[in-house]
Design a protein around this motif. Structure first.
Motif, short mmCIF file in Angstrom:
data_model
loop_
_atom_site.label_atom_id
_atom_site.label_comp_id
_atom_site.label_asym_id
_atom_site.label_seq_id
_atom_site.Cartn_x
_atom_site.Cartn_y
_atom_site.Cartn_z
N UNK A 199 14.09 15.76 -5.32
CA UNK A 199 13.74 15.71 -6.74
C UNK A 199 12.34 16.27 -7.00
N UNK A 200 11.65 16.69 -5.93
CA UNK A 200 10.30 17.25 -6.04
C UNK A 200 9.29 16.25 -6.61
N UNK A 201 9.48 14.99 -6.31
CA UNK A 201 8.53 13.96 -6.76
C UNK A 201 7.93 13.22 -5.57
N UNK A 202 8.11 13.74 -4.37
CA UNK A 202 7.55 13.10 -3.18
C UNK A 202 6.06 13.42 -3.07
N UNK A 229 13.31 7.24 -10.45
CA UNK A 229 12.26 7.66 -9.50
C UNK A 229 11.51 6.44 -8.97
N UNK A 230 11.20 5.49 -9.86
CA UNK A 230 10.51 4.28 -9.41
C UNK A 230 11.37 3.50 -8.41
N UNK A 231 12.69 3.44 -8.65
CA UNK A 231 13.57 2.73 -7.73
C UNK A 231 13.58 3.40 -6.36
N UNK A 232 13.64 4.73 -6.35
CA UNK A 232 13.60 5.44 -5.07
C UNK A 232 12.26 5.22 -4.36
N UNK A 233 11.17 5.16 -5.12
CA UNK A 233 9.87 4.88 -4.52
C UNK A 233 9.83 3.51 -3.87
N UNK A 234 10.46 2.53 -4.55
CA UNK A 234 10.53 1.19 -3.95
C UNK A 234 11.38 1.19 -2.69
N UNK A 268 0.83 -1.20 0.00
CA UNK A 268 0.00 0.00 0.00
C UNK A 268 0.87 1.26 0.00
N UNK A 269 1.93 1.25 0.80
CA UNK A 269 2.83 2.41 0.85
C UNK A 269 3.53 2.59 -0.50
N UNK A 270 3.96 1.51 -1.11
CA UNK A 270 4.62 1.59 -2.42
C UNK A 270 3.69 2.19 -3.46
N UNK A 271 2.44 1.75 -3.46
CA UNK A 271 1.47 2.29 -4.43
C UNK A 271 1.24 3.78 -4.21
N UNK A 272 1.09 4.18 -2.93
CA UNK A 272 0.84 5.59 -2.64
C UNK A 272 2.05 6.46 -2.96
N UNK A 273 3.25 5.90 -2.76
CA UNK A 273 4.48 6.67 -3.00
C UNK A 273 4.77 6.84 -4.49
N UNK A 274 4.57 5.76 -5.25
CA UNK A 274 4.94 5.81 -6.68
C UNK A 274 3.82 6.29 -7.59
N UNK A 275 2.62 6.44 -7.07
CA UNK A 275 1.49 6.85 -7.92
C UNK A 275 1.73 8.18 -8.63
N UNK A 276 2.20 9.23 -7.93
CA UNK A 276 2.41 10.51 -8.67
C UNK A 276 3.44 10.39 -9.77
#
Length: 357
Positions: free
Chosen positions: A67-70, A32-37, A13-21
């Motif tokens: 990176x302003x993607x949080x 960015x996807x790697x950092x989200x994981x 759930x956290x991974x989905x919420x973090x990488x969705x944007x």
């Protein structure tokens, strides 16, 4: 198994919420996807290594912020903060507080977030920490109560065992003393019933009186089973012991010096020592004379029973262990053995004025 499945679900759930944007609003970027994981997947192991997981997710979260993607909320780092607040040792919690504060500060200062964001983000982390600390305190409280319950159960079991032992000792003392005297008196009465009716009648009267006294003492000994405090025999009842032993034909003398005010348990112990000693003299020693001495002894109380019989360990029958347990239970000392000033045996108990707890 359920805990493991829950951690997997939380990490997903956290991974989905973090990488969705990053997936929905931004161009595809593997970095960015790697950092989200990294900011979410380590939560699977959050219970095994809460501080390490917080460090990994914190670095990834800070990087995403730079990176302003949080996303609006640092979900992974909040869950990690809750976890180390709940599970980490005190020293590790202090280190985690310092590192988390530094990471949050970097994530807010370098991207030049507006001032309200500082309060908003700080409140989220304080809330996560408070929730974890509350769960830890509740778990510690439950563990404390369980341990206290276990100790109380053990203490109650020990108290019940001690009470059974006390009742057994009382029963032994009462029955051995009374029955022993009754047997001796019955034998004496039977031998003179045809030649000396007066002596026979006195012997049988003594048997009846001994039996009645035994019943009274048994009721006292078993009073605890009726949920009331038993009424222990004390120093005042020792003269009656001496008189009953005297009726068996023994020359029994009571010497009573200055006696301090005694704890009721100590008085009951002194009574039982004299009772057991006289019983064994009547049954085993073959003595003619017995001296029972009661006197003060260096702030305490001394009980001595001396006879002129055969001496030896046989004098005690099976009552020595019970007598020793009684004396030690109130913090006293017991000495037994052949007399040094002549034939016979001696029982000497030194008791404190107040029984130890």
């Amino acid at each position: 198994m359920r805990v493991r499945a829950l951690d997997l679900l939380i990490a997903a759930a956290v991974a989905a919420a973090t990488m969705f944007p990053a997936v929905w609003y931004l161009p595809f970027d593997p970095g960015t996807l790697l950092l989200g994981l990294l900011a979410s997947a380590p939560l699977v192991w959050r219970r095994r290594a809460p501080v390490v997981v917080a460090l990994v997710t914190g670095i990834a979260t800070t990087w995403l912020s730079l990176l302003n993607v949080l996303p609006d909320m640092p979900y992974g780092q909040l869950v990690a903060t809750y976890t180390w607040a709940e599970l980490a040792a005190p020293a590790w919690r202090i280190a985690a507080i310092v590192l988390t504060t530094a990471g949050v500060g970097i994530s807010l200062v370098l991207p030049q977030e507006n001032p309200p964001s500082f309060g908003y983000v700080g409140l989220m982390f304080v809330t996560a920490y408070a929730l974890g600390a509350g769960v830890r305190a509740r778990r510690d409280r439950i563990a404390f109560l369980e341990e206290r319950t276990r100790r109380l159960t053990e203490e109650q079991a020990a108290a019940a065992t001690n009470e059974r032992a006390r009742i057994a000792r009382d029963m032994h003392d009462v029955l051995a003393h009374s029955v022993g005297l009754m047997v001796v008196q019955a034998e004496g009465g039977a031998s003179v019933v045809r030649t000396d009716a007066g002596r026979a009648e006195a012997a049988f009267d003594a048997i009846a009186e001994t039996g009645r006294e035994a019943l009274v003492q048994l009721r006292h000994a078993l009073g605890v089973l009726r949920e009331r405090e038993p009424e222990p025999a004390a120093l005042e009842a020792i003269p009656s012991l001496v008189e009953r032993a005297r009726r068996t034909g023994l020359d029994v003398r009571l010497e009573r010096g200055a006696v301090p005010t005694l704890d009721p348990r100590v008085g009951a112990t002194a009574f039982r020592v004299v009772q057991e000693a006289l019983t064994n003299v009547v049954k085993h020693a073959g003595a003619r004379r017995v001296v029972v001495s009661l006197a003060s002894d260096e702030g305490g109380f001394a009980v001595t029973v001396r006879d002129d019989g055969r001496g030896g360990a046989a004098v005690f029958g099976h009552g020595l262990s019970g007598m020793l347990e009684r004396v030690q239970a109130v913090g006293g000392q017991l000495r037994t053995g052949p007399r040094t000033d002549g034939p016979g045996f001696e029982v000497a108990a030194t008791l404190p004025a107040a029984a130890r707890p």
